[in-house]
Scaffold this motif. Structure first.
Motif, PDB file in Angstrom:
ATOM      1  N   ARG A 189       0.931  -1.264   0.010  1.00 44.10           N
ATOM      2  CA  ARG A 189       0.062  -0.140  -0.075  1.00 44.10           C
ATOM      3  C   ARG A 189       0.958   1.341   0.225  1.00 44.10           C
ATOM      4  O   ARG A 189       1.360   1.789   1.141  1.00 44.10           O
ATOM      5  CB  ARG A 189      -0.759   0.150   1.339  1.00 44.10           C
ATOM      6  CG  ARG A 189      -1.834  -1.367   1.146  1.00 44.10           C
ATOM      7  CD  ARG A 189      -2.582  -1.205   2.505  1.00 44.10           C
ATOM      8  NE  ARG A 189      -2.335  -1.524   3.628  1.00 44.10           N
ATOM      9  CZ  ARG A 189      -2.867  -1.773   4.961  1.00 44.10           C
ATOM     10  NH1 ARG A 189      -4.095  -1.305   4.999  1.00 44.10           N
ATOM     11  NH2 ARG A 189      -2.140  -1.954   6.066  1.00 44.10           N
ATOM     12  N   LYS A 236      -0.157   4.752  -5.552  1.00 43.16           N
ATOM     13  CA  LYS A 236       0.075   3.512  -6.352  1.00 43.16           C
ATOM     14  C   LYS A 236      -1.242   2.729  -5.993  1.00 43.16           C
ATOM     15  O   LYS A 236      -1.565   2.720  -5.047  1.00 43.16           O
ATOM     16  CB  LYS A 236       1.489   2.799  -6.219  1.00 43.16           C
ATOM     17  CG  LYS A 236       2.531   3.198  -6.809  1.00 43.16           C
ATOM     18  CD  LYS A 236       3.601   2.521  -6.320  1.00 43.16           C
ATOM     19  CE  LYS A 236       5.082   3.073  -7.065  1.00 43.16           C
ATOM     20  NZ  LYS A 236       6.181   2.279  -6.891  1.00 43.16           N
ATOM     21  N   PRO A 237      -1.548   1.814  -7.075  1.00 43.69           N
ATOM     22  CA  PRO A 237      -2.807   0.876  -6.791  1.00 43.69           C
ATOM     23  C   PRO A 237      -2.306  -0.089  -5.552  1.00 43.69           C
ATOM     24  O   PRO A 237      -1.266  -0.562  -5.487  1.00 43.69           O
ATOM     25  CB  PRO A 237      -3.052   0.144  -8.081  1.00 43.69           C
ATOM     26  CG  PRO A 237      -2.030   0.767  -8.886  1.00 43.69           C
ATOM     27  CD  PRO A 237      -1.174   1.423  -8.387  1.00 43.69           C
ATOM     28  N   MET A 255      -2.074  -3.672  -3.694  1.00 42.99           N
ATOM     29  CA  MET A 255      -2.259  -5.172  -4.230  1.00 42.99           C
ATOM     30  C   MET A 255      -1.870  -6.060  -3.122  1.00 42.99           C
ATOM     31  O   MET A 255      -1.377  -5.422  -1.888  1.00 42.99           O
ATOM     32  CB  MET A 255      -0.705  -5.276  -5.069  1.00 42.99           C
ATOM     33  CG  MET A 255      -0.547  -4.414  -6.401  1.00 42.99           C
ATOM     34  SD  MET A 255       0.761  -5.155  -7.197  1.00 42.99           S
ATOM     35  CE  MET A 255       0.296  -6.109  -8.510  1.00 42.99           C
ATOM     36  N   PHE A 273      -4.223  -6.935  -7.934  1.00 46.02           N
ATOM     37  CA  PHE A 273      -4.767  -5.778  -7.517  1.00 46.02           C
ATOM     38  C   PHE A 273      -5.984  -5.744  -6.580  1.00 46.02           C
ATOM     39  O   PHE A 273      -6.859  -6.582  -6.844  1.00 46.02           O
ATOM     40  CB  PHE A 273      -4.943  -4.926  -8.878  1.00 46.02           C
ATOM     41  CG  PHE A 273      -3.925  -4.478  -9.529  1.00 46.02           C
ATOM     42  CD1 PHE A 273      -2.943  -3.379  -9.024  1.00 46.02           C
ATOM     43  CD2 PHE A 273      -3.470  -5.121 -10.991  1.00 46.02           C
ATOM     44  CE1 PHE A 273      -1.846  -3.170  -9.747  1.00 46.02           C
ATOM     45  CE2 PHE A 273      -2.352  -4.806 -11.578  1.00 46.02           C
ATOM     46  CZ  PHE A 273      -1.493  -3.717 -11.073  1.00 46.02           C
ATOM     47  N   THR A 331      -9.428  -4.062  -6.181  1.00 43.92           N
ATOM     48  CA  THR A 331     -10.323  -3.114  -6.966  1.00 43.92           C
ATOM     49  C   THR A 331     -11.566  -2.970  -6.025  1.00 43.92           C
ATOM     50  O   THR A 331     -12.668  -2.516  -6.734  1.00 43.92           O
ATOM     51  CB  THR A 331     -10.420  -3.342  -8.163  1.00 43.92           C
ATOM     52  OG1 THR A 331     -10.782  -4.886  -8.359  1.00 43.92           O
ATOM     53  CG2 THR A 331      -8.956  -3.209  -9.066  1.00 43.92           C
ATOM     54  N   ARG A 353     -13.366  -2.951   0.764  1.00 46.53           N
ATOM     55  CA  ARG A 353     -11.645  -2.499   0.730  1.00 46.53           C
ATOM     56  C   ARG A 353     -11.301  -2.655   2.191  1.00 46.53           C
ATOM     57  O   ARG A 353     -10.383  -2.998   2.803  1.00 46.53           O
ATOM     58  CB  ARG A 353     -11.269  -1.469  -0.015  1.00 46.53           C
ATOM     59  CG  ARG A 353      -9.900  -0.921   0.179  1.00 46.53           C
ATOM     60  CD  ARG A 353      -9.606   0.292  -0.756  1.00 46.53           C
ATOM     61  NE  ARG A 353      -9.764  -0.012  -2.034  1.00 46.53           N
ATOM     62  CZ  ARG A 353      -8.581   0.198  -2.912  1.00 46.53           C
ATOM     63  NH1 ARG A 353      -7.759   0.577  -2.496  1.00 46.53           N
ATOM     64  NH2 ARG A 353      -8.616  -0.118  -4.265  1.00 46.53           N
ATOM     65  N   HIS A 407      -1.890  -9.370 -14.745  1.00 46.75           N
ATOM     66  CA  HIS A 407      -3.180  -9.059 -14.975  1.00 46.75           C
ATOM     67  C   HIS A 407      -4.057  -9.595 -13.957  1.00 46.75           C
ATOM     68  O   HIS A 407      -5.206  -9.931 -14.262  1.00 46.75           O
ATOM     69  CB  HIS A 407      -3.783  -9.121 -16.557  1.00 46.75           C
ATOM     70  CG  HIS A 407      -3.003  -8.419 -17.471  1.00 46.75           C
ATOM     71  ND1 HIS A 407      -2.993  -7.316 -17.769  1.00 46.75           N
ATOM     72  CD2 HIS A 407      -1.878  -9.019 -18.119  1.00 46.75           C
ATOM     73  CE1 HIS A 407      -2.127  -6.915 -18.465  1.00 46.75           C
ATOM     74  NE2 HIS A 407      -1.367  -8.021 -18.951  1.00 46.75           N
ATOM     75  N   MET A 446      -6.257  -9.996 -10.185  1.00 49.61           N
ATOM     76  CA  MET A 446      -7.252  -9.107  -9.400  1.00 49.61           C
ATOM     77  C   MET A 446      -7.891 -10.071  -8.539  1.00 49.61           C
ATOM     78  O   MET A 446      -8.298 -11.074  -8.691  1.00 49.61           O
ATOM     79  CB  MET A 446      -8.286  -8.628 -10.535  1.00 49.61           C
ATOM     80  CG  MET A 446      -9.356  -7.611  -9.971  1.00 49.61           C
ATOM     81  SD  MET A 446     -10.580  -7.188 -11.091  1.00 49.61           S
ATOM     82  CE  MET A 446      -9.697  -6.578 -12.488  1.00 49.61           C
TER      83      MET A 446
END
Length: 289
Positions: free
Chosen positions: A204, A208-209, A211, A225, A227, A233, A279, A281
């Protein structure tokens, strides 16, 4: 007197990775085989097989080189994918390396393009025409095979490819000429998989996103990721907070991460056919009871 034919390796044309198959009738769709991109050259010096980066691997691919001698043309450059198949008949990337060294007679070259034939450079011809000539050159039933186009719309082919557990598909414009390098005239669309794995860390960083870092049966797989909407969250961060403080797993000290005590699992969606998560999630998470 005929001038000797000497052909050189041509840097490959490569598809761009996209999320969705293209629409329309001007595209042809093929299976994305999971193997090593290979260029097969025949000229007056004989047969040579090259890797994607132009390294000569003829000695490793001896049975294919011998079969290529029988193709009825005195010179050509054929593009293809070197594969080995599993019990289900699907290309198996992870078995390929050992097949090359231990059982090269099990290799197949799936040919999908023809760049040169009998002294003629075909790269300015439309893909559709190049492939027609290529199909006529390759006899059925051997270990050099023609990559058939799949009938149907891009969406339908993609759905069937993923249902059949294939890695994905490649879509190519029927009128595309051959140019080295990556291009949107050719597109690869990969299938996704989902799996439950352990959440062993989080990253975190501001700007930045976020993960989560995942492991599968103790093996580090990489990041996925996060999302989720705000409330879900927050629930994840609450569960993470109670587990922060584990030492970094072996070999992962450099990762800027908060490492977690065991007990948190998640379902991850990720690209098929990759050694590590790509890629990826996080779809859901829970505490193991």
């Amino acid at each position: 007197m005929r001038k000797p034919v000497r052909l050189s390796f041509i840097r490959p044309m490569e598809p761009e990775l996209v999320e969705q198959p293209p629409k329309g009738d001007e595209w042809s769709h093929e299976v994305k085989f999971d193997g090593y991109r290979t260029q097969l050259i025949k000229d007056d010096d004989g047969i040579r097989l090259f890797t994607k980066s132009g390294i000569d691997w003829t000695a490793k691919y001896k049975p294919i080189a011998e079969e290529a001698e029988g193709l009825k043309a005195d010179s050509f450059i054929i593009e293809g994918e070197m594969i080995v198949t599993n019990e289900a008949g699907l290309s198996d990337f992870h078995a390929l390396r050992s097949a090359i060294t231990r059982r090269p007679q099990d290799l197949y070259l799936v040919a999908f393009d023809l760049l040169h034939l009998k002294g003629h450079d075909l790269r300015d011809m439309a893909l559709k025409d190049r492939r027609e000539v290529l199909q006529a050159l390759i006899p059925a039933g051997g270990h050099i095979q023609f990559s058939e186009a799949l009938p149907g719309t891009g969406d339908a082919v993609y759905h069937l490819a993923c249902e059949a557990n294939l890695e994905g598909m490649v879509s190519k414009r029927l009128d595309s000429v051959y140019r080295s390098g990556t291009t949107m005239q050719w597109r690869k669309i990969k299938c996704f998989d989902e799996k439950v794995m352990e959440i062993i860390g989080v990253q975190r960083e501001r700007g930045k996103p976020a993960m989560v870092l995942m492991a599968d049966k103790g093996r580090y797989m990489g990041g996925a990721f996060v999302t989720f909407k705000a409330d879900k969250r927050q629930r994840l961060w609450d569960q993470v907070q109670g587990k922060v403080g584990a030492p970094p797993p072996k070999g992962l000290k450099k990762e800027k991460a908060e490492w977690l005590q065991p007990g948190l699992s998640g379902r991850v969606r990720f690209l098929k056919g990759e050694e590590q998560l790509r890629h990826a999630m996080l779809k859901d998470f829970w505490e193991e009871k």
